[in-house]
Design a protein around this motif. Structure first.
Motif, PDB file in Angstrom:
ATOM      1  N   UNK A 167       0.849  -1.190   0.000  1.00  0.00           N
ATOM      2  CA  UNK A 167       0.000   0.000   0.000  1.00  0.00           C
ATOM      3  C   UNK A 167       0.887   1.244   0.000  1.00  0.00           C
ATOM      4  N   UNK A 168       0.267   2.363  -0.397  1.00  0.00           N
ATOM      5  CA  UNK A 168       0.967   3.647  -0.467  1.00  0.00           C
ATOM      6  C   UNK A 168       0.201   4.654   0.377  1.00  0.00           C
ATOM      7  N   UNK A 169       0.917   5.289   1.296  1.00  0.00           N
ATOM      8  CA  UNK A 169       0.286   6.260   2.195  1.00  0.00           C
ATOM      9  C   UNK A 169       0.235   7.638   1.532  1.00  0.00           C
TER      10      UNK A 169
ATOM     11  N   UNK B 115       4.147   9.243   3.201  1.00  0.00           N
ATOM     12  CA  UNK B 115       5.231   8.266   3.203  1.00  0.00           C
ATOM     13  C   UNK B 115       6.486   8.854   3.846  1.00  0.00           C
ATOM     14  N   UNK B 116       7.440   7.961   4.166  1.00  0.00           N
ATOM     15  CA  UNK B 116       8.712   8.397   4.729  1.00  0.00           C
ATOM     16  C   UNK B 116       9.690   8.849   3.656  1.00  0.00           C
ATOM     17  N   UNK B 117       9.341   8.611   2.399  1.00  0.00           N
ATOM     18  CA  UNK B 117      10.201   9.016   1.289  1.00  0.00           C
ATOM     19  C   UNK B 117       9.355   9.758   0.257  1.00  0.00           C
ATOM     20  N   UNK B 118      10.025  10.357  -0.697  1.00  0.00           N
ATOM     21  CA  UNK B 118       9.327  11.129  -1.724  1.00  0.00           C
ATOM     22  C   UNK B 118       8.635  10.197  -2.718  1.00  0.00           C
TER      23      UNK B 118
ATOM     24  N   UNK C 210       7.825  15.677  -1.857  1.00  0.00           N
ATOM     25  CA  UNK C 210       8.646  15.210  -0.716  1.00  0.00           C
ATOM     26  C   UNK C 210       7.785  14.574   0.373  1.00  0.00           C
ATOM     27  N   UNK C 211       8.458  13.895   1.289  1.00  0.00           N
ATOM     28  CA  UNK C 211       7.756  13.221   2.389  1.00  0.00           C
ATOM     29  C   UNK C 211       7.096  14.244   3.294  1.00  0.00           C
TER      30      UNK C 211
ATOM     31  N   UNK D 285     -21.074   9.575 -14.424  1.00  0.00           N
ATOM     32  CA  UNK D 285     -20.194   9.430 -13.277  1.00  0.00           C
ATOM     33  C   UNK D 285     -18.756   9.742 -13.715  1.00  0.00           C
ATOM     34  N   UNK D 286     -18.133  10.698 -13.029  1.00  0.00           N
ATOM     35  CA  UNK D 286     -16.763  11.097 -13.338  1.00  0.00           C
ATOM     36  C   UNK D 286     -15.814  10.468 -12.325  1.00  0.00           C
ATOM     37  N   UNK D 287     -14.803   9.776 -12.850  1.00  0.00           N
ATOM     38  CA  UNK D 287     -13.781   9.158 -12.003  1.00  0.00           C
ATOM     39  C   UNK D 287     -12.423   9.703 -12.425  1.00  0.00           C
ATOM     40  N   UNK D 288     -11.695  10.283 -11.463  1.00  0.00           N
ATOM     41  CA  UNK D 288     -10.344  10.787 -11.695  1.00  0.00           C
ATOM     42  C   UNK D 288      -9.359   9.950 -10.892  1.00  0.00           C
ATOM     43  N   UNK D 289      -8.285   9.514 -11.531  1.00  0.00           N
ATOM     44  CA  UNK D 289      -7.270   8.685 -10.884  1.00  0.00           C
ATOM     45  C   UNK D 289      -5.890   9.147 -11.311  1.00  0.00           C
ATOM     46  N   UNK D 290      -4.908   8.854 -10.481  1.00  0.00           N
ATOM     47  CA  UNK D 290      -3.522   9.232 -10.750  1.00  0.00           C
ATOM     48  C   UNK D 290      -2.626   8.009 -10.599  1.00  0.00           C
ATOM     49  N   UNK D 291      -1.543   8.007 -11.348  1.00  0.00           N
ATOM     50  CA  UNK D 291      -0.535   6.944 -11.268  1.00  0.00           C
ATOM     51  C   UNK D 291       0.678   7.526 -10.559  1.00  0.00           C
ATOM     52  N   UNK D 292       1.005   6.950  -9.373  1.00  0.00           N
ATOM     53  CA  UNK D 292       2.071   7.457  -8.518  1.00  0.00           C
ATOM     54  C   UNK D 292       3.099   6.348  -8.325  1.00  0.00           C
ATOM     55  N   UNK D 293       4.363   6.724  -8.337  1.00  0.00           N
ATOM     56  CA  UNK D 293       5.455   5.773  -8.101  1.00  0.00           C
ATOM     57  C   UNK D 293       6.206   6.176  -6.837  1.00  0.00           C
ATOM     58  N   UNK D 294       6.663   5.164  -6.076  1.00  0.00           N
ATOM     59  CA  UNK D 294       7.407   5.442  -4.854  1.00  0.00           C
ATOM     60  C   UNK D 294       8.899   5.447  -5.129  1.00  0.00           C
ATOM     61  N   UNK D 295       9.696   5.503  -4.048  1.00  0.00           N
ATOM     62  CA  UNK D 295      11.154   5.574  -4.200  1.00  0.00           C
ATOM     63  C   UNK D 295      11.732   4.293  -4.771  1.00  0.00           C
ATOM     64  N   UNK D 296      11.054   3.158  -4.593  1.00  0.00           N
ATOM     65  CA  UNK D 296      11.544   1.885  -5.108  1.00  0.00           C
ATOM     66  C   UNK D 296      11.123   1.620  -6.548  1.00  0.00           C
ATOM     67  N   UNK D 297      10.369   2.541  -7.146  1.00  0.00           N
ATOM     68  CA  UNK D 297       9.963   2.379  -8.532  1.00  0.00           C
ATOM     69  C   UNK D 297       8.677   1.609  -8.716  1.00  0.00           C
TER      70      UNK D 297
END
Length: 257
Positions: free
Chosen positions: A38-40, A73-76, A109-110, A130-142
């Motif tokens: 999971x991603x915080x 998260x603890x990292x960016x 940043x964190x 119905x409108x749905x908006x989503x984003x694709x996010x990557x963590x420090x580990x890729x």
């Protein structure tokens, strides 16, 4: 013989019980080992131009959504894309249209927040979707994660028309021009031939020519050249005009008086 059958049946039941227990333990271990990470990070979309009665998507005009990301998260983390979909409001929701995805590649940043603007436009029939908006996010580990920012009802509406709109003015001018052309065509083909045509008289032309002659200057070079001649060879009776003869009737009337 009966004892041997009973022992074999008991042994088979024990093997089945042991095998089921081992299979359940293996399934639990598999669930524990393959637990999805999971991603915080949270995302919330807001529409600055929205009204009190809800979000309206005006056809032909861009709709702006302000997506705010909070990185716990603890990292960016990096926001790579933001996109969306429009679907029906039924229980079995059907996809109507995919919205254009926009690339950002913005690093958060964190413990920080970041707001990104996402714009899209529609050209559809007026309806509620119905409108749905989503984003694709990557963590420090890729690793990539999908974080939803909005999931609500919107209304697709037509833009408000105005009399002073250039498109409306041009449309009215075009229609009036076409109507005038059709009327003129019908008049010249079916109506004008039934009316008697007036013939042009030559009198105005004679008047014009006479006025042009009167306006011509006397001292023009054409007149001067015509009046200059040598009078030595012309006989005298042609040059000297004869005097008017007296009428007898006039002398008689004077004598009577």
């Amino acid at each position: 013989m009966a004892r041997f059958a009973f022992l074999s049946l008991a042994l088979f039941s024990v093997q089945a019980l042991i095998g089921g227990t081992l299979a359940a333990d293996a399934a639990e271990k598999a669930e524990e080992t393959f637990e999805a990470p999971t991603l915080a990070v949270t995302a919330q979309a807001a529409f600055p131009a929205s009204e009190i009665f809800g979000v309206k998507l005006v056809n032909g005009h861009p709709t702006q959504a302000l997506v705010t990301f909070t990185n716990n998260e603890e990292s960016a983390v990096t926001v790579n894309f933001i996109g969306g979909t429009l679907s029906t409001l039924d229980e079995e929701s059907k996809l109507v249209r995919n919205l254009t995805a926009t690339r950002y590649s913005v690093e958060i940043p964190a413990g920080e927040q970041e707001s990104l603007s996402y714009s899209f436009a529609t050209e559809m029939h007026p309806q509620d979707l119905r409108l749905s908006l989503a984003s694709v996010i990557s963590d420090a580990e890729g690793r990539f994660f999908t974080v939803y920012a909005h999931n609500g009802t919107v209304s697709v509406v037509e833009p408000e028309t105005s009399i002073f709109d250039p498109q409306i003015i041009f449309l009215y001018f075009f229609l009036l021009t076409c109507f005038g052309g059709v009327v003129y065509f019908f008049y010249t083909v079916w109506i004008a031939p039934y009316f008697p045509q007036k013939r042009k008289s030559a009198k105005p032309e004679t008047k014009n020519t006479a006025s042009k002659k009167a306006e011509a200057p006397v001292d023009s070079p054409a007149v001067s050249s015509a009046t200059t001649y040598n009078a030595d060879w012309i006989p005298a009776h042609h040059i000297n005009r004869p005097e008017a003869r007296k009428v007898k009737g006039s002398s008689r009337s004077k004598s009577r008086a």
